[in-house]
Design a protein around this motif. Sequence first.
Motif, mmCIF file in Angstrom:
data_model
loop_
_atom_site.group_PDB
_atom_site.id
_atom_site.type_symbol
_atom_site.label_atom_id
_atom_site.label_comp_id
_atom_site.label_asym_id
_atom_site.label_seq_id
_atom_site.Cartn_x
_atom_site.Cartn_y
_atom_site.Cartn_z
ATOM 1 N N ARG A 4 -30.108 -3.149 70.502
ATOM 2 C CA ARG A 4 -30.585 -3.108 68.875
ATOM 3 C C ARG A 4 -31.691 -3.904 68.597
ATOM 4 O O ARG A 4 -31.749 -4.974 69.454
ATOM 5 N N ARG A 6 -33.019 -6.637 65.729
ATOM 6 C CA ARG A 6 -33.114 -7.691 64.761
ATOM 7 C C ARG A 6 -34.357 -7.529 63.931
ATOM 8 O O ARG A 6 -35.181 -7.703 64.498
ATOM 9 N N ASP A 14 -33.452 -13.111 58.735
ATOM 10 C CA ASP A 14 -33.038 -11.838 58.829
ATOM 11 C C ASP A 14 -33.047 -10.881 57.628
ATOM 12 O O ASP A 14 -32.731 -11.426 56.253
ATOM 13 N N THR A 16 -32.293 -6.509 56.073
ATOM 14 C CA THR A 16 -31.693 -5.272 56.418
ATOM 15 C C THR A 16 -32.671 -4.375 57.080
ATOM 16 O O THR A 16 -33.755 -4.098 56.453
ATOM 17 N N ASP A 19 -29.229 0.248 60.919
ATOM 18 C CA ASP A 19 -28.275 -0.275 61.883
ATOM 19 C C ASP A 19 -27.853 0.718 63.314
ATOM 20 O O ASP A 19 -27.221 1.512 63.275
#
Length: 68
Positions: A4, A6, A14, A16, A19
């Motif tokens: 995945r 980041r 970080d 959003t 996901d």
Amino acid sequence: MSYRWRYQDASGRDVTGPDLVFDDQTDAEDWLGINWAGLLESGVEQVTLLHTDAEVYGPMSLRPAEPR
């Protein structure tokens, strides 16, 4: 085995992002190759590829390289 991304802003905080989980590294990299511009427009400045929770590589800027 899962991969995945980041997502981070220019300061390395970080942020959003989608996901998504990928079965292999190639699928994750292919997805980023198609979607990097949209991520940049949404405020993502750099990404790090994770394998489970371990960093594979990054952070990597989404900005195009400056001409020399």
